[in-house]
Design a protein around this motif. Structure first.
Motif, PDB file in Angstrom:
ATOM      1  N   SER A 164      16.218  40.655  75.009  1.00 30.80           N
ATOM      2  CA  SER A 164      15.277  41.181  76.008  1.00 30.80           C
ATOM      3  C   SER A 164      14.146  40.191  76.248  1.00 30.80           C
ATOM      4  O   SER A 164      13.726  39.966  77.391  1.00 30.80           O
TER       5      SER A 164
ATOM      6  N   THR B  78      13.531  53.840  73.060  1.00 36.57           N
ATOM      7  CA  THR B  78      13.578  55.307  72.964  1.00 36.57           C
ATOM      8  C   THR B  78      14.668  55.730  71.990  1.00 36.57           C
ATOM      9  O   THR B  78      15.618  54.970  71.743  1.00 36.57           O
TER      10      THR B  78
ATOM     11  N   THR C  19      21.066  58.728  70.090  1.00 38.16           N
ATOM     12  CA  THR C  19      21.138  57.709  71.142  1.00 38.16           C
ATOM     13  C   THR C  19      19.854  56.898  71.144  1.00 38.16           C
ATOM     14  O   THR C  19      18.751  57.455  71.261  1.00 38.16           O
TER      15      THR C  19
ATOM     16  N   GLY D 200      17.899  53.667  73.009  1.00 33.90           N
ATOM     17  CA  GLY D 200      17.888  52.830  74.205  1.00 33.90           C
ATOM     18  C   GLY D 200      16.850  51.736  74.112  1.00 33.90           C
ATOM     19  O   GLY D 200      15.702  51.985  73.722  1.00 33.90           O
TER      20      GLY D 200
ATOM     21  N   ARG E 203      15.374  48.985  76.719  1.00 31.91           N
ATOM     22  CA  ARG E 203      15.405  48.642  78.142  1.00 31.91           C
ATOM     23  C   ARG E 203      14.289  47.654  78.459  1.00 31.91           C
ATOM     24  O   ARG E 203      13.139  47.855  78.051  1.00 31.91           O
TER      25      ARG E 203
ATOM     26  N   GLU F  64      26.671  50.187  74.480  1.00 31.07           N
ATOM     27  CA  GLU F  64      26.949  50.118  75.916  1.00 31.07           C
ATOM     28  C   GLU F  64      25.818  49.346  76.593  1.00 31.07           C
ATOM     29  O   GLU F  64      24.645  49.531  76.267  1.00 31.07           O
TER      30      GLU F  64
ATOM     31  N   CYS G 189      24.091  48.379  80.257  1.00 30.55           N
ATOM     32  CA  CYS G 189      23.952  48.685  81.676  1.00 30.55           C
ATOM     33  C   CYS G 189      22.891  47.752  82.261  1.00 30.55           C
ATOM     34  O   CYS G 189      21.943  47.374  81.572  1.00 30.55           O
TER      35      CYS G 189
ATOM     36  N   GLU H  48      19.573  47.613  80.117  1.00 30.36           N
ATOM     37  CA  GLU H  48      19.392  48.572  79.030  1.00 30.36           C
ATOM     38  C   GLU H  48      20.611  48.545  78.125  1.00 30.36           C
ATOM     39  O   GLU H  48      21.757  48.594  78.602  1.00 30.36           O
TER      40      GLU H  48
ATOM     41  N   ILE I   8      22.382  50.685  75.182  1.00 29.46           N
ATOM     42  CA  ILE I   8      22.379  52.036  74.615  1.00 29.46           C
ATOM     43  C   ILE I   8      23.241  52.047  73.364  1.00 29.46           C
ATOM     44  O   ILE I   8      24.435  51.728  73.412  1.00 29.46           O
TER      45      ILE I   8
ATOM     46  N   THR J   3      24.770  54.293  70.256  1.00 27.72           N
ATOM     47  CA  THR J   3      25.098  55.664  69.860  1.00 27.72           C
ATOM     48  C   THR J   3      25.532  55.649  68.406  1.00 27.72           C
ATOM     49  O   THR J   3      26.502  54.982  68.051  1.00 27.72           O
TER      50      THR J   3
END
Length: 452
Positions: free
Chosen positions: A356, A372, A381, A383, A385, A432, A434, A442, A444, A446
């Protein structure tokens, strides 16, 4: 017969491929084969006409070339030109009917004038014998034969007295040349259609197998590339094991020296520097250990319950220099725990935060990272971003491949996300990615809330 086995092989194909073959056959026969056969037949007919006219011109006993002969030849030449250069070429078998009626008109006029003699219709009969080959259709061949028999009957009725009609028509129909021409047409239509269908079937199967072979070769090339990357991966694993032995010994000595210095130190400013040195020494040890874990199917220690916020605090502390000037918003509820390998999961957070940081443009007015964590049923989950430059869709598919990186700097091996994905698999979790190019990215994560 091997040449006629094409249709047998097509019938063994799935229904959708059989339909594809029928479309292929109709396209090839209509736009390539039938126009070519018509060209050859018309050419032979025109050459035969020129030979006939030459015979009339050279023979001293012949009546000579008349205006009717020249008109007939000119119309035939016009039909040949029209078939060659106009849309008539694609309207098969219209040209066959046009040539047939043209030849029949002049042939039966001569047949009537000569009182039902055979020579005037010999050329027409020879053309009719080739109709099966030109059209490759039993239906059109039978239609032309029926029309011809009708014209022959009418012309015979006009050529001879009514009392001689039956005998004259019988004599013509039982003539060996007439019988052969009338029989050859349907036989050739059936045989050549079957021959062409089998020949085109073999061509279709060959093209289909060539396509499959091309796809297989492409798959092999991709597999070969992946194997090469896997070999690099294995080489790195062996190197990491050697590095663990070579680096950890002097690192332990340095750590002991720092610990000793911390124990006897009484200067508060120096104490902070020694703590920072110890922290970075631990980071080096963790990185090398994580590379060793990456080369193993499973980590060699048990899953622990750790505080998620504390793990992120550690990761942020390790990335403090790279995140300077970035607004990092840590939105994790207090006392949120996660079942994990703490050191490995911290390494995932470090890698993602460093990615990032590198994606955030220096010239942006606002450089921001949002972290988050949301519990969902049995999963957690997480995240991460950023509002960086984003990732192209074609690159997202390959980001977790070993040695692949969108950052072309020499010191970037392209292993970070690959290692992260492996660590997530060790946690029975998923990762994942995105992105909206030019806007944000972002990641993610899990993770299961309880150990498995």
């Amino acid at each position: 017969m091997t040449l006629l086995s094409g249709m047998d092989q097509v019938r063994q194909l799935p229904a959708h491929q059989q339909r594809r073959y029928e479309r292929f056959y109709r396209s090839q026969s209509r736009f390539r084969v039938l126009p070519l056969f018509a060209d050859v037949s018309l050419g032979i007919t025109f050459i035969g006409t020129l030979i006939f006219l030459s015979g009339l011109a050279l023979s001293p006993t012949a009546p000579g070339i008349s205006g009717t002969h020249l008109f007939y030849t000119a119309v035939l030449a016009g039909l040949i030109a029209a078939h060659r250069f106009t849309g008539l070429r694609r309207a098969s078998p219209l040209i066959v009917y046009l040539v047939f009626f043209h030849m029949a008109l002049f042939s039966y006029l001569g047949y009537i004038v000569t009182s039902a003699s055979l020579p005037p219709i010999v050329g027409l009969l020879l053309f009719i014998s080739s109709v099966g080959i030109i059209t490759l259709s039993m239906v059109h061949t039978i239609i032309i034969l029926v029309i011809n028999l009708g014209l022959l009957t009418v012309a015979t009725a006009l050529a001879v007295p009514a009392s001689d009609f039956g005998s004259a028509l019988t004599a013509i129909l039982t003539n060996w040349l007439v019988l052969m021409c009338l029989l050859i047409a349907p036989v050739s239509a059936h045989f050549f259609r079957m021959f062409l269908r089998n020949l085109l079937a073999l061509q279709f199967l060959l093209k289909d197998r060539n396509r499959k072979l091309s796809r297989t070769l492409h798959a092999l090339e991709i597999t070969e590339g992946r194997l090469a990357q896997e070999q690099k991966h294995q080489a790195l694993s062996h190197m990491a094991k050697g590095l663990l032995h070579e680096i950890m010994n002097p690192l332990n000595c340095a750590s002991q020296a720092v610990d000793y210095a911390s124990a006897i130190n009484r200067n508060s400013d120096l104490s902070e520097a020694l703590d920072d040195a110890a922290l970075h020494q631990k980071r080096i040890a963790d990185i090398v250990s994580d590379l060793i874990d990456f080369s193993r199917p499973e980590p060699d220690h048990d899953i622990e319950t750790a505080d998620l916020g504390a793990l992120f605090e550690t990761a942020l502390r390790l990335c403090k220099h790279q995140l300077r000037g970035t607004d990092v918003r840590l939105g994790i509820p207090a006392n949120m725990s996660v079942a994990c390998y703490p050191s490995a999961l911290t390494q995932v957070f470090v890698n993602l935060l460093l990615n990032s940081a590198s994606a955030l443009e220096k010239g942006r007015a606002s450089r921001r990272i949002d972290i988050t964590a949301t519990p969902k049923a049995e999963n957690l989950t997480i995240g991460i971003r950023d509002n960086g430059h984003g990732i192209a869709p074609e690159d997202i598919k390959r980001l977790t491949d070993p040695f692949y990186s969108t950052n072309r700097t020499p010191d970037n091996l392209g292993l970070g996300l690959s290692i992260c994905q492996t660590i997530m698999r060790h946690h029975n979790g998923q990762m994942e990615i995105c992105s909206e190019p030019g806007e944000w990215t972002e990641v993610i994560l899990t993770l299961p809330q309880s150990p498995h």
